[in-house]
Design a protein around this motif. Structure first.
Motif, PDB file in Angstrom:
ATOM      1  N   SER A 122       0.821  -1.218   0.000  1.00  0.00           N
ATOM      2  CA  SER A 122       0.000   0.000   0.000  1.00  0.00           C
ATOM      3  C   SER A 122       0.853   1.264   0.000  1.00  0.00           C
ATOM      4  N   GLU A 125       1.279   3.203  -3.367  1.00  0.00           N
ATOM      5  CA  GLU A 125       0.132   3.876  -3.992  1.00  0.00           C
ATOM      6  C   GLU A 125       0.460   5.308  -4.413  1.00  0.00           C
ATOM      7  N   SER A 129       0.634   6.966  -8.161  1.00  0.00           N
ATOM      8  CA  SER A 129      -0.280   8.054  -8.501  1.00  0.00           C
ATOM      9  C   SER A 129       0.464   9.223  -9.146  1.00  0.00           C
ATOM     10  N   ASN A 172     -10.954  -1.549  -5.675  1.00  0.00           N
ATOM     11  CA  ASN A 172     -10.988  -0.092  -5.786  1.00  0.00           C
ATOM     12  C   ASN A 172     -10.426   0.328  -7.129  1.00  0.00           C
ATOM     13  N   GLY A 174      -7.951   2.669  -7.494  1.00  0.00           N
ATOM     14  CA  GLY A 174      -6.777   3.452  -7.159  1.00  0.00           C
ATOM     15  C   GLY A 174      -5.589   3.169  -8.052  1.00  0.00           C
TER      16      GLY A 174
END
Length: 348
Positions: A122, A125, A129, A172, A174
């Protein structure tokens, strides 16, 4: 080799259970399978590996072992001794010290391997992004970040000569899932016949098309040949309906009402057609019944539900249920392979 991501941005539909059982069923049908856990929750990894193997893999004593007054008893050897997870593979990029590190897949059984997940994934992430927007300008560091999962998977698949890569991703839309899905040739969608799954399809379909269009139109033309990059085809393979446990407060009529709407929503939202006949279920691969009564036995036995024996507690009528489970997953695996072969011909 072809890859398929199991994805629905609505959680709780049995996605990881489906991935786990498909991996085992396809393996026994002679397919060399690499299972990849790109869900930071790492449920697929936890389903395949036992607690001692997870301790060796994640480098921490389990909570249960820590509660013991005596030191935790370790096996002399586990399948995960000296192994690393995908989180370790991307750590050099995350820390700015280099490119991806090589990760050797864990041998689960003959013909089945696992690229294990880790909750620490995680942390990647935010890096993914930021890299997405910088990739538009052809920034090579950003491109290496965005293609990290694809390159890790390709290295591992080539090392074990996999025929098929099964990618389990979280529920999700993401940055981690975007990078995971960009790496997939096809996408298989587990669904429940309810409002939440249909709403998930309405969000998911346009998002996948936008990611594909952006990658293929803006980013991929700028990627140098020195960086292996996915085509981001993400071809919709179809959907599998995961039947819920029927309850008195959830009438069958409500289930059937949402079931009838799935083809139109899938055809318009996922496939991108302006309209779709409600009776056209050509993308409906199967409806899998609820096997919730077998799950606790399978968890305790550390094996797929369709492998349960009398010694595992599958007695009497339960053993017949196990046989039904085996037949349903066998047929499902055969149908998915037929669709994957057709998809591979289209993509080549």
């Amino acid at each position: 080799m072809i890859s398929v991501a199991l994805f629905n941005n609505k959680g709780g539909v049995g996605k990881t259970t489906l991935a786990y059982h498909l991996a085992h069923m396809l393996q026994r049908q002679g397919v060399r399978v690499l299972a990849v856990d790109l869900d930071p929750q790492s449920n697929l990894t936890a389903a395949i590996l036992d607690e001692q193997e997870l301790e060796a893999l994640w480098g921490e004593d389990s909570e249960l072992a820590a509660q013991e007054s005596r030191p935790a008893q370790r096996m002399l050897f586990t399948r995960t001794d000296g192994q690393f997870t995908i989180a370790e593979a991307v750590r050099p990029i995350l820390e700015g010290t280099g490119d991806i590190a090589h990760v050797t897949p864990v041998a689960v059984t003959e013909g089945l391997w696992l690229l294990p997940g880790n909750l620490e994934l995680s942390k990647f992430e935010d890096k993914l992004s930021a890299a997405w927007l910088n990739s538009y300008a052809g920034d090579q560091a950003a491109i290496r970040t965005t293609t990290a999962f694809y390159r890790i998977i390709m290295q591992a698949a080539q090392a074990v000569e996999a025929d098929l890569v099964l990618i389990d991703v979280g529920p999700n839309l993401g940055a981690i899932n975007r990078a995971a899905l960009l790496a997939a040739d096809t996408v298989l969608m587990p669904l429940a016949a309810d409002l939440f799954s249909l709403k998930g399809l309405l969000n998911l379909g346009p998002t996948l098309r936008d990611w594909r269009r952006t990658w293929q139109g803006l980013v991929r033309p700028q990627i140098p040949s020195t960086i292996p990059a996915p085509s981001a085809s993400m071809k919709p393979l179809g959907y599998v309906i995961m039947q819920p446990e029927m309850r008195l407060d959830r009438p069958v009529r409500a289930y059937e009402r949402w079931l009838a709407r799935i083809p139109w929503v899938y055809g318009t939202a996922v496939l991108g057609h302006s309209s779709w006949p409600t009776e056209d279920r050509s993308y409906e691969i199967a409806t899998m019944r609820n096997y919730r009564s077998l799950m606790p036995l399978a968890h305790d036995a550390r094996k797929p539900m369709f492998d349960l024996k009398a010694a595992d507690g599958a007695l009497g009528s339960t053993q017949k249920y196990v046989q039904t489970c085996y037949q349903e997953f066998r047929v499902l695996a055969e149908e998915i392979m037929a669709r994957l072969e057709a998809a591979q011909a289209d993509l080549s």
